[in-house]
Write an enzyme that holds these catalytic residues in place. Structure first.
Site, PDB file in Angstrom:
ATOM      1  N   SER A 183       0.836  -1.196   0.000  1.00 29.63           N
ATOM      2  CA  SER A 183       0.000   0.000   0.000  1.00 29.63           C
ATOM      3  C   SER A 183       0.876   1.253   0.000  1.00 29.63           C
ATOM      4  O   SER A 183       2.064   1.195   0.349  1.00 29.63           O
ATOM      5  CB  SER A 183      -0.861  -0.032   1.275  1.00 29.63           C
ATOM      6  OG  SER A 183      -1.554   1.173   1.466  1.00 29.63           O
ATOM      7  N   SER A 234       9.494   9.872   9.847  1.00 31.28           N
ATOM      8  CA  SER A 234       8.422  10.826   9.577  1.00 31.28           C
ATOM      9  C   SER A 234       8.864  12.197  10.082  1.00 31.28           C
ATOM     10  O   SER A 234       9.778  12.285  10.915  1.00 31.28           O
ATOM     11  CB  SER A 234       7.170  10.379  10.356  1.00 31.28           C
ATOM     12  OG  SER A 234       6.178  11.372  10.330  1.00 31.28           O
ATOM     13  N   TYR A 282       3.074   7.443  18.143  1.00 28.41           N
ATOM     14  CA  TYR A 282       3.664   7.399  16.791  1.00 28.41           C
ATOM     15  C   TYR A 282       4.928   8.259  16.758  1.00 28.41           C
ATOM     16  O   TYR A 282       5.973   7.831  16.260  1.00 28.41           O
ATOM     17  CB  TYR A 282       2.629   7.906  15.796  1.00 28.41           C
ATOM     18  CG  TYR A 282       3.060   7.924  14.351  1.00 28.41           C
ATOM     19  CD1 TYR A 282       3.254   6.734  13.652  1.00 28.41           C
ATOM     20  CD2 TYR A 282       3.248   9.133  13.667  1.00 28.41           C
ATOM     21  CE1 TYR A 282       3.629   6.749  12.304  1.00 28.41           C
ATOM     22  CE2 TYR A 282       3.619   9.162  12.330  1.00 28.41           C
ATOM     23  CZ  TYR A 282       3.809   7.969  11.650  1.00 28.41           C
ATOM     24  OH  TYR A 282       4.176   7.987  10.322  1.00 28.41           O
ATOM     25  N   LYS A 284       8.694   6.972  16.005  1.00 26.61           N
ATOM     26  CA  LYS A 284       9.446   7.491  14.858  1.00 26.61           C
ATOM     27  C   LYS A 284      10.698   8.255  15.319  1.00 26.61           C
ATOM     28  O   LYS A 284      11.717   8.244  14.627  1.00 26.61           O
ATOM     29  CB  LYS A 284       8.550   8.381  13.990  1.00 26.61           C
ATOM     30  CG  LYS A 284       7.415   7.610  13.289  1.00 26.61           C
ATOM     31  CD  LYS A 284       7.929   6.564  12.295  1.00 26.61           C
ATOM     32  CE  LYS A 284       6.830   5.970  11.437  1.00 26.61           C
ATOM     33  NZ  LYS A 284       7.297   4.940  10.496  1.00 26.61           N
ATOM     34  N   THR A 315      -1.790   8.783   1.107  1.00 27.26           N
ATOM     35  CA  THR A 315      -1.870   7.311   1.166  1.00 27.26           C
ATOM     36  C   THR A 315      -3.041   6.964   2.104  1.00 27.26           C
ATOM     37  O   THR A 315      -3.578   7.850   2.776  1.00 27.26           O
ATOM     38  CB  THR A 315      -0.578   6.696   1.773  1.00 27.26           C
ATOM     39  OG1 THR A 315      -0.580   6.941   3.190  1.00 27.26           O
ATOM     40  CG2 THR A 315       0.687   7.245   1.156  1.00 27.26           C
TER      41      THR A 315
HETATM   42  N1  NAP Z   1       1.561   8.882   4.429  1.00 26.62           N
HETATM   43  C1  NAP Z   1       2.152   9.768   5.201  1.00 26.62           C
HETATM   44  O1  NAP Z   1       1.704  10.933   5.281  1.00 26.62           O
HETATM   45  C2  NAP Z   1       3.394   9.408   5.980  1.00 26.62           C
HETATM   46  C3  NAP Z   1       4.112  10.446   6.556  1.00 26.62           C
HETATM   47  C4  NAP Z   1       5.264  10.149   7.276  1.00 26.62           C
HETATM   48  C5  NAP Z   1       5.673   8.844   7.406  1.00 26.62           C
HETATM   49  N2  NAP Z   1       4.955   7.845   6.835  1.00 26.62           N
HETATM   50  C6  NAP Z   1       5.431   6.471   7.019  1.00 26.62           C
HETATM   51  O2  NAP Z   1       5.547   5.862   5.756  1.00 26.62           O
HETATM   52  C7  NAP Z   1       5.413   4.444   5.899  1.00 26.62           C
HETATM   53  C8  NAP Z   1       4.410   3.932   4.883  1.00 26.62           C
HETATM   54  O3  NAP Z   1       3.144   4.507   5.193  1.00 26.62           O
HETATM   55  P1  NAP Z   1       2.000   4.762   4.100  1.00 26.62           P
HETATM   56  O4  NAP Z   1       1.633   6.185   4.233  1.00 26.62           O
HETATM   57  O5  NAP Z   1       2.390   4.216   2.814  1.00 26.62           O
HETATM   58  O6  NAP Z   1       0.818   3.927   4.794  1.00 26.62           O
HETATM   59  P2  NAP Z   1      -0.083   2.693   4.295  1.00 26.62           P
HETATM   60  O7  NAP Z   1      -0.531   2.943   2.895  1.00 26.62           O
HETATM   61  O8  NAP Z   1      -1.085   2.508   5.350  1.00 26.62           O
HETATM   62  O9  NAP Z   1       0.944   1.477   4.270  1.00 26.62           O
HETATM   63  C9  NAP Z   1       1.381   0.858   5.445  1.00 26.62           C
HETATM   64  C10 NAP Z   1       2.078  -0.431   5.073  1.00 26.62           C
HETATM   65  O10 NAP Z   1       2.578  -1.060   6.275  1.00 26.62           O
HETATM   66  C11 NAP Z   1       2.216  -2.429   6.267  1.00 26.62           C
HETATM   67  N3  NAP Z   1       2.005  -2.928   7.636  1.00 26.62           N
HETATM   68  C12 NAP Z   1       1.294  -2.333   8.610  1.00 26.62           C
HETATM   69  N4  NAP Z   1       1.278  -3.114   9.717  1.00 26.62           N
HETATM   70  C13 NAP Z   1       2.020  -4.211   9.422  1.00 26.62           C
HETATM   71  C14 NAP Z   1       2.382  -5.380  10.147  1.00 26.62           C
HETATM   72  N5  NAP Z   1       1.989  -5.569  11.413  1.00 26.62           N
HETATM   73  N6  NAP Z   1       3.139  -6.328   9.538  1.00 26.62           N
HETATM   74  C15 NAP Z   1       3.545  -6.147   8.254  1.00 26.62           C
HETATM   75  N7  NAP Z   1       3.248  -5.048   7.513  1.00 26.62           N
HETATM   76  C16 NAP Z   1       2.490  -4.102   8.095  1.00 26.62           C
HETATM   77  C17 NAP Z   1       0.897  -2.475   5.479  1.00 26.62           C
HETATM   78  O11 NAP Z   1       0.752  -3.755   4.885  1.00 26.62           O
HETATM   79  P3  NAP Z   1      -0.414  -4.798   5.251  1.00 26.62           P
HETATM   80  O12 NAP Z   1      -1.622  -4.032   5.593  1.00 26.62           O
HETATM   81  O13 NAP Z   1      -0.517  -5.643   4.029  1.00 26.62           O
HETATM   82  O14 NAP Z   1       0.159  -5.550   6.401  1.00 26.62           O
HETATM   83  C18 NAP Z   1       1.140  -1.423   4.409  1.00 26.62           C
HETATM   84  O15 NAP Z   1       1.779  -1.998   3.285  1.00 26.62           O
HETATM   85  C19 NAP Z   1       4.990   4.209   7.349  1.00 26.62           C
HETATM   86  O16 NAP Z   1       6.123   3.824   8.102  1.00 26.62           O
HETATM   87  C20 NAP Z   1       4.507   5.573   7.798  1.00 26.62           C
HETATM   88  O17 NAP Z   1       4.621   5.747   9.181  1.00 26.62           O
HETATM   89  C21 NAP Z   1       3.821   8.091   6.127  1.00 26.62           C
END
Ligand code: NAP
Length: 272
Positions: free
Chosen positions: A15, A138, A151, A155, A187
């Site tokens: 995702s 993050s 969170y 982080k 996302t």
């Molecule tokens: N989007 C933002 O604004 C943002 C900002 C700063 C940092 N981030 C960081 O970027 C990273 C990716 O986030 P995203 O925004 O792409 O979110 P996302 O679309 O919700 O993706 C999260 C991913 O983590 C996996 N995941 C969650 N729990 C898990 C578990 N217990 N075991 C294995 N896999 C797990 C999910 O896969 P499954 O559901 O298939 O397990 C999914 O592929 C994260 O570390 C997030 O904290 C995001």
């Protein structure tokens, strides 16, 4: 080190940022290992990739399976060049209401899980004479933001661990360590955010919905990774300013965060 011909293992590849990373990395010649829990979602992402892929689903916090998972990842193409620890879960809840178990869960998925996988892969990279490990932290890993006490803590912990790790492995072992610092990126992350009781929130929020388009954010992340940058900041507007103010004018930052906190609480109460 460019990605062409490299084996790149991405967690959280089912995702959002991880899925887009897999697609873009494959376009520039990387062989991608896609991990996450949901096999079907990983397969759908693999189908969008332009090079050879390996779908390797696992629950990141089930530490008992990780030895076997690592073995499979290494066996696929006789080694892993780059590990991107990207899986993560965020939070939307007030500290005053949040169950202690939610803090433990947030630390588990966002901090202990990548640390455990990193510990396991390090001897492999040391033996091969080099490698590259990245962590998606993050802006909340540098600046404590409202509704994200657990969170932000996890982080921040990632930044501490991976910066300290870099100081140990960069020179003696030729292992690069990149800390990725995204601001808001479009996302589904806010939908799976944990609430005060540990349930999934089930709805997005305006900050994420108006954030950086994921394709654009990932282009910047890939450029930084290919360059082996130590820190890859992908933030705009207030988030970029917050990182700057953290160092130059912390009082103004904390005053701004208090106002943001007041608004966030109001939004949370209106939405939930
Ligand atoms: N989007 C933002 O604004 C943002 C900002 C700063 C940092 N981030 C960081 O970027 C990273 C990716 O986030 P995203 O925004 O792409 O979110 P996302 O679309 O919700 O993706 C999260 C991913 O983590 C996996 N995941 C969650 N729990 C898990 C578990 N217990 N075991 C294995 N896999 C797990 C999910 O896969 P499954 O559901 O298939 O397990 C999914 O592929 C994260 O570390 C997030 O904290 C995001």
């Amino acid at each position: 080190m460019g990605f062409d011909g490299k084996t790149v293992w991405i967690t959280g590849a089912s995702s959002g940022i991880g899925a887009e990373l897999a697609v873009q990395a494959s376009k520039i010649g990387a062989h991608v290992i896609l991990s996450g829990r949901r096999q079907k979602a990983l397969e759908d992402v693999a189908a969008r990739c332009s090079s050879e892929t390996f779908v390797l689903p696992f629950e990141a916090t089930d530490y008992t399976v990780l030895d076997g998972v690592l073995e499979k990842a290494i066996a696929w193409r006789d080694g892993v060049d780059v590990l991107v620890n990207n899986a993560g879960v965020t939070q939307r809840s007030l500290a005053v209401e949040t169950a202690f178990s939610v803090y433990k869960d947030l630390m588990d998925i966002n901090f202990f899980a990548p640390v455990k996988l990193t510990q396991l892969i390090l001897p492999h990279m040391v033996e091969r004479g080099g490698g590259h490990i990245a962590i998606t932290s993050s802006v909340a890993g540098r600046v404590g933001a409202p509704l994200r006490t657990g969170y932000a803590a996890a982080k921040h912990a990632c930044c501490g661990y991976y910066e300290a790790l870099r100081s140990e492995v960069e020179k003696p072992h030729n292992i690069s360590v990149s800390v990725i610092i995204p601001g808001f990126v479009q996302t589904p992350i806010a939908k799976s955010a944990l609430t005060a009781s540990g349930e999934q929130r089930g709805q997005s929020d305006p900050n994420i919905d108006t954030g950086i388009p994921v394709e654009e954010a990932v282009q910047e992340i890939i450029a930084g990774l290919e360059n082996r940058d130590r820190e890859i900041i992908v933030a705009r507007g207030l988030e970029a300013q917050a990182l700057h103010l953290r160092n130059t004018d912390p009082d103004t930052l904390h005053n701004t965060l208090s106002v943001f906190g007041e608004q966030s609480v109001a939004t949370l109460l209106n939405n939930d």
